[in-house]
Design a protein around this motif. Structure first.
Motif, PDB file in Angstrom:
ATOM      1  N   THR A   1       0.877  -1.455  -0.088  1.00  0.00           N
ATOM      2  CA  THR A   1       0.071  -0.029   0.081  1.00  0.00           C
ATOM      3  C   THR A   1       0.945   1.300   0.181  1.00  0.00           C
ATOM      4  N   GLY A   2       2.217   0.935  -0.061  1.00  0.00           N
ATOM      5  CA  GLY A   2       3.025   2.509  -0.104  1.00  0.00           C
ATOM      6  C   GLY A   2       3.676   2.502   1.188  1.00  0.00           C
ATOM      7  N   GLY A   3       4.806   3.310   0.851  1.00  0.00           N
ATOM      8  CA  GLY A   3       5.683   3.369   2.050  1.00  0.00           C
ATOM      9  C   GLY A   3       6.894   4.634   1.528  1.00  0.00           C
ATOM     10  N   VAL A   4       8.099   4.206   1.975  1.00  0.00           N
ATOM     11  CA  VAL A   4       9.078   5.014   1.128  1.00  0.00           C
ATOM     12  C   VAL A   4       9.007   4.954  -0.226  1.00  0.00           C
ATOM     13  N   GLY A   5       8.669   3.928  -0.775  1.00  0.00           N
ATOM     14  CA  GLY A   5       8.270   3.755  -2.427  1.00  0.00           C
ATOM     15  C   GLY A   5       6.819   3.520  -2.501  1.00  0.00           C
ATOM     16  N   PRO A   6       6.634   4.008  -3.741  1.00  0.00           N
ATOM     17  CA  PRO A   6       4.929   4.085  -3.925  1.00  0.00           C
ATOM     18  C   PRO A   6       4.211   2.743  -3.917  1.00  0.00           C
ATOM     19  N   LYS A   7       2.864   2.970  -3.820  1.00  0.00           N
ATOM     20  CA  LYS A   7       2.038   1.999  -3.743  1.00  0.00           C
ATOM     21  C   LYS A   7       2.130   1.069  -4.969  1.00  0.00           C
ATOM     22  N   LEU A   8       2.258  -0.245  -4.596  1.00  0.00           N
ATOM     23  CA  LEU A   8       2.241  -0.996  -6.056  1.00  0.00           C
ATOM     24  C   LEU A   8       1.025  -1.906  -5.995  1.00  0.00           C
ATOM     25  N   ALA A   9       0.404  -2.148  -5.176  1.00  0.00           N
ATOM     26  CA  ALA A   9      -1.186  -2.820  -5.432  1.00  0.00           C
ATOM     27  C   ALA A   9      -1.947  -1.818  -6.295  1.00  0.00           C
ATOM     28  N   ARG A  10      -2.379  -2.427  -7.338  1.00  0.00           N
ATOM     29  CA  ARG A  10      -3.200  -1.755  -8.263  1.00  0.00           C
ATOM     30  C   ARG A  10      -2.476  -0.688  -8.944  1.00  0.00           C
ATOM     31  N   ASN A  11      -0.831  -0.880  -8.981  1.00  0.00           N
ATOM     32  CA  ASN A  11      -0.377   0.355  -9.700  1.00  0.00           C
ATOM     33  C   ASN A  11      -0.431  -0.021 -11.260  1.00  0.00           C
ATOM     34  N   MET A  12      -0.392   1.003 -12.062  1.00  0.00           N
ATOM     35  CA  MET A  12      -0.635   0.764 -13.687  1.00  0.00           C
ATOM     36  C   MET A  12       0.553  -0.043 -14.110  1.00  0.00           C
ATOM     37  N   ILE A  13       1.799   0.130 -13.502  1.00  0.00           N
ATOM     38  CA  ILE A  13       3.052  -0.277 -13.997  1.00  0.00           C
ATOM     39  C   ILE A  13       3.075  -2.045 -13.876  1.00  0.00           C
ATOM     40  N   LEU A  14       2.093  -2.621 -13.172  1.00  0.00           N
ATOM     41  CA  LEU A  14       1.967  -3.964 -13.073  1.00  0.00           C
ATOM     42  C   LEU A  14       1.375  -4.464 -14.421  1.00  0.00           C
ATOM     43  N   LYS A  15       0.660  -3.588 -15.274  1.00  0.00           N
ATOM     44  CA  LYS A  15      -0.111  -4.208 -16.551  1.00  0.00           C
ATOM     45  C   LYS A  15       1.118  -3.990 -17.655  1.00  0.00           C
ATOM     46  N   ASN A  16       2.332  -3.050 -17.335  1.00  0.00           N
ATOM     47  CA  ASN A  16       3.202  -2.880 -18.255  1.00  0.00           C
ATOM     48  C   ASN A  16       4.452  -3.635 -17.881  1.00  0.00           C
ATOM     49  N   GLU A  17       4.536  -4.708 -18.344  1.00  0.00           N
ATOM     50  CA  GLU A  17       5.398  -5.763 -17.759  1.00  0.00           C
ATOM     51  C   GLU A  17       7.041  -5.318 -18.031  1.00  0.00           C
ATOM     52  N   GLY A  18       7.152  -4.797 -19.434  1.00  0.00           N
ATOM     53  CA  GLY A  18       8.281  -4.161 -19.698  1.00  0.00           C
ATOM     54  C   GLY A  18       8.900  -3.134 -18.760  1.00  0.00           C
ATOM     55  N   ALA A  19       8.000  -2.165 -18.138  1.00  0.00           N
ATOM     56  CA  ALA A  19       8.590  -1.275 -17.239  1.00  0.00           C
ATOM     57  C   ALA A  19       8.751  -1.916 -16.007  1.00  0.00           C
ATOM     58  N   PHE A  20       7.904  -2.862 -15.619  1.00  0.00           N
ATOM     59  CA  PHE A  20       8.168  -3.472 -14.213  1.00  0.00           C
ATOM     60  C   PHE A  20       9.289  -4.164 -14.219  1.00  0.00           C
ATOM     61  N   TRP A  21       9.765  -4.924 -15.101  1.00  0.00           N
ATOM     62  CA  TRP A  21      10.955  -5.601 -15.133  1.00  0.00           C
ATOM     63  C   TRP A  21      11.911  -4.615 -15.225  1.00  0.00           C
ATOM     64  N   GLU A  22      11.893  -3.821 -15.794  1.00  0.00           N
ATOM     65  CA  GLU A  22      13.001  -2.822 -16.055  1.00  0.00           C
ATOM     66  C   GLU A  22      13.224  -2.049 -14.895  1.00  0.00           C
ATOM     67  N   THR A  23      12.186  -1.879 -14.199  1.00  0.00           N
ATOM     68  CA  THR A  23      12.454  -1.091 -12.839  1.00  0.00           C
ATOM     69  C   THR A  23      12.965  -2.098 -11.759  1.00  0.00           C
ATOM     70  N   VAL A  24      12.536  -3.179 -11.842  1.00  0.00           N
ATOM     71  CA  VAL A  24      13.031  -4.113 -10.628  1.00  0.00           C
ATOM     72  C   VAL A  24      14.301  -4.541 -10.871  1.00  0.00           C
ATOM     73  N   LEU A  25      14.650  -5.060 -12.202  1.00  0.00           N
ATOM     74  CA  LEU A  25      16.029  -5.470 -12.531  1.00  0.00           C
ATOM     75  C   LEU A  25      16.927  -4.452 -12.376  1.00  0.00           C
ATOM     76  N   HIS A  26      16.876  -3.286 -12.788  1.00  0.00           N
ATOM     77  CA  HIS A  26      17.877  -2.352 -12.992  1.00  0.00           C
ATOM     78  C   HIS A  26      17.742  -1.085 -11.870  1.00  0.00           C
ATOM     79  N   GLY A  27      16.623  -1.107 -11.247  1.00  0.00           N
ATOM     80  CA  GLY A  27      16.459   0.139 -10.298  1.00  0.00           C
ATOM     81  C   GLY A  27      16.071   1.452 -10.969  1.00  0.00           C
ATOM     82  N   ARG A  28      15.608   2.315 -10.123  1.00  0.00           N
ATOM     83  CA  ARG A  28      15.476   3.839 -10.588  1.00  0.00           C
ATOM     84  C   ARG A  28      15.535   4.913  -9.475  1.00  0.00           C
ATOM     85  N   GLY A  29      16.584   5.587  -9.634  1.00  0.00           N
ATOM     86  CA  GLY A  29      16.651   6.551  -8.370  1.00  0.00           C
ATOM     87  C   GLY A  29      16.762   5.778  -7.228  1.00  0.00           C
ATOM     88  N   PRO A  30      15.978   5.973  -6.242  1.00  0.00           N
ATOM     89  CA  PRO A  30      16.254   5.405  -4.681  1.00  0.00           C
ATOM     90  C   PRO A  30      15.908   3.718  -4.634  1.00  0.00           C
TER      91      PRO A  30
END
Lengths: 222, 393
Positions: free
Chosen positions: A170-199
């Motif tokens: 539901t969110g904390g230091v990082g954004p809410k991930l439940a029902r986050n649009m990025i879950l539908k965009n698998e390319g962006a999801f994998w890119e963010t999780v594999l390589h990180g982004r900012g903090p």
């Protein structure tokens, strides 16, 4: 971890010689030698960490240590092994999520990188990670579609992501991930999780693709 | 690790941004925090970006009072959530070994007789980076210290209103700040009853004539003049009168030093550890700066000196790497707990690099040592201050 460095080059461990003049020289010499050996041993340690292990340790530090404080607090220390052992143990006791093996690789990395003889200015841990490109980056696409197991993802999420993204995603230091649009965009999801982004740390070296797919499946079911 | 103003600003924003996202501050208050401090935190040297630890560059110590925006910041966990310190709902509770518990709002606290005093505030870890062998912790160099005017009520008056029971030995402070995870021990401290009842021990709501800034503990913090800053609890919400010293990590393990000096590098076992309390005598050179290139001729060497609960009796300067020492001139009037500015006129003759050193002596005759006794936490560094300049023809 079992390496017993001659860290008592620092300490009061030197016994008083009886025939002073001869022994003072010997003691001084052995002190100098043990200091040199100490630093060399740590440098060797560093070389003994494979690039993949170094990347893994740096990733773990960003992902599991930076939950409570930024990595600059870690990077500015110059400590002998005994004090690193106590410090990492204290952090695990306070809630740093590291298995025994993970703690061991983080410890080896810190002992080798942040020892008393290390340069006053070191690149940040983030810079070091960015500079060490993995030899072959498998990327998300290469492995073909993976079937995520939501039940397995729950535990992986709790251990790796919850401290920043909150219970139930539901969110904390990082954004809410439940029902986050990025879950539908698998390319962006994998890119963010594999390589990180900012903090947001990069997970490519710490989690397998199956792990990430499992986390994704669990998140998608929220 | 001095940083440019722009980079620093970005880092502060990032640090605060993390706190914002965590719901620990709302967006508006984070913006205010940056606005309130942003203008002039540029000159601070950041040691840790979250929680925020930053020291004042020593050149700022050419002024008697350290401005709020340039005052060093030490955070265990960073400022609490905006709700926790909102002026309308914030309350201070006094409980424990008292005859009647009290719960007071800020306007009620301001009805107590106010007192203003100037006092040095210094982090116990100031100078930790100078200890050899090195010790873990924030690697502060020279600037985790400042001199400010504090206005507030006497803690004694509040305790008297609550009525202290005879078993009272320690007074415990709790602030509203919380760690990122609940598994981390809270920052809870206590001071002995004699210091709590001292007529100069304050609960301060103003700093240099302005409302206490959030980074410095708004709305209320403890000031224990002459003592190290870990007793000066920020974001104070609870005072508990106790029959013993506070248990827990931050009182029983952190902020302790060996009672008698120990072998450098040796461990804790066997040495009796006591809480850090009074500030030892210490002085700093504010100008010239490290690495300055000077012309031969008169050079004003200036700085500050302080000695906790005791006055500074003398400051000496050496411009030949400690071979000879000359007295500096103490400026202004002696003021208890405040630092004293000093000046020394040096006629620089010999071309080449030289070290400038200073050392102070307090009214009891205690002199700053060349190096402070080593201790495992790296506390209370008070060795001679030293910098290198070059005289160029």
């Amino acid at each position: 971890m079992e390496r017993v460095g001659p860290t008592d080059g620092y300490g009061g461990g030197m016994s008083m010689p009886r025939r002073v003049s001869r022994f003072v020289f010997a003691a001084l010499l052995s002190l100098t030698l043990s200091l040199a050996v100490f630093t060399a041993a740590q440098e060797e340690d560093r070389a003994s960490l494979s690039p993949a292990e170094s990347r893994k340790a740096a990733t773990l530090i960003m992902a599991r240590c930076a939950v409570c404080h930024t990595t600059d607090l870690i990077s500015q220390q110059r400590l002998p092994e005994d004090r690193w052992i106590v410090t990492v143990e204290k952090m695990v006791h306070w809630g740093a999520e590291l298995s025994k093996e993970e703690a061991a690789v983080v410890l080896r990395y810190l002992v080798a990188r942040n020892h008393p003889g290390a340069a006053a200015e070191l690149p940040t841990i983030e810079q070091e990670l960015a500079m060490s490109q993995p030899a072959s980056d498998p990327g998300a696409a290469g492995d073909g579609p993976l079937t995520g197991l939501s039940a397995r993802g729950a535990g992986l999420y709790a251990r790796n992501c919850q401290a920043c993204h909150g219970e139930g995603a539901t969110g904390g230091v990082g954004p809410k991930l439940a029902r986050n649009m990025i879950l539908k965009n698998e390319g962006a999801f994998w890119e963010t999780v594999l390589h990180g982004r900012g903090p947001m740390p990069a997970w490519g070296a710490a989690l397998s693709h199956q792990d990430i797919a499992d986390i994704h499946a669990w998140l998608a079911a929220r | 690790m001095a940083v440019t103003r722009r980079a620093l600003f970005a880092r502060v924003l990032q640090g605060i941004g993390m706190a914002v996202a965590a719901g620990r501050l709302d967006r508006a208050s984070a913006a205010n925090q940056v606005e309130a401090t942003g203008q002039a935190i540029g000159p601070l040297t950041v040691r840790v970006s979250r929680p925020f630890d930053a020291e004042t560059p020593v050149r700022e110590f050419t002024s008697a009072l350290t401005p709020n925006e340039r005052f060093f910041v030490r955070s265990h966990f960073g400022p609490p959530s905006a709700e926790a310190v909102q002026p309308e709902t914030w309350r201070l509770t006094v409980k424990g070994l008292v005859k009647g518990e009290l719960t007071l709002s800020l306007p009620e606290l301001k009805k107590f007789e106010p007192l203003t005093l100037t006092a040095v505030l210094q982090c116990s870890g100031n100078g930790r980076a100078h200890h050899r062998p090195q010790v873990p912790g924030v690697q502060w160099e020279r600037g985790a210290v400042g001199n400010a005017q504090w206005t507030g009520l006497r803690l004694r008056d509040l305790l008297q209103q609550a009525g202290i029971k005879p078993q009272a030995v320690h007074v415990q402070f709790q602030g509203a700040d919380r760690p990122a995870l609940p598994t981390v021990p809270l920052f809870t401290r206590s001071i002995p009853i004699h210091k709590a009842l001292h007529p100069d021990t304050l609960l301060a709501y103003e700093m240099n004539g302005r409302p206490l800034p959030l980074l410095h503990g708004a709305p209320l913090r403890v000031i224990t003049p002459g003592w190290m800053a870990e007793s000066c609890m920020k974001w104070l919400t609870e005072i508990t009168v106790r029959a013993d010293e506070t248990p827990g990590y931050y009182m029983q393990q952190a902020y302790r030093i060996p009672e008698t000096s120990i072998q450098p590098g040796s461990g804790l076992p066997g040495s009796v550890m006591v809480p850090v309390e009074q500030m030892p005598v210490k002085s700093l050179i504010a100008a010239p700066a490290e690495g300055d290139v000077l012309k031969p001729g008169p050079v004003t060497v200036q700085g500050v000196a302080w000695a906790g609960e005791s006055p500074v009796a003398r400051v000496e300067v050496s411009c030949d790497d400690g071979k000879t020492w000359e007295p500096a001139r103490l400026l202004g009037e002696e003021q208890p707990y405040a630092w004293r500015q000093w000046q020394y006129l040096w006629s620089a003759r010999h071309v080449g690099p030289t070290a400038i050193l200073c050392r102070a002596t307090d009214a009891q005759g205690v002199q700053q040592p060349e190096k402070s006794p080593w201790n495992p936490g790296g506390f209370l560094w008070s060795g001679w201050d030293r910098l290198t300049v070059t005289v160029a023809a």
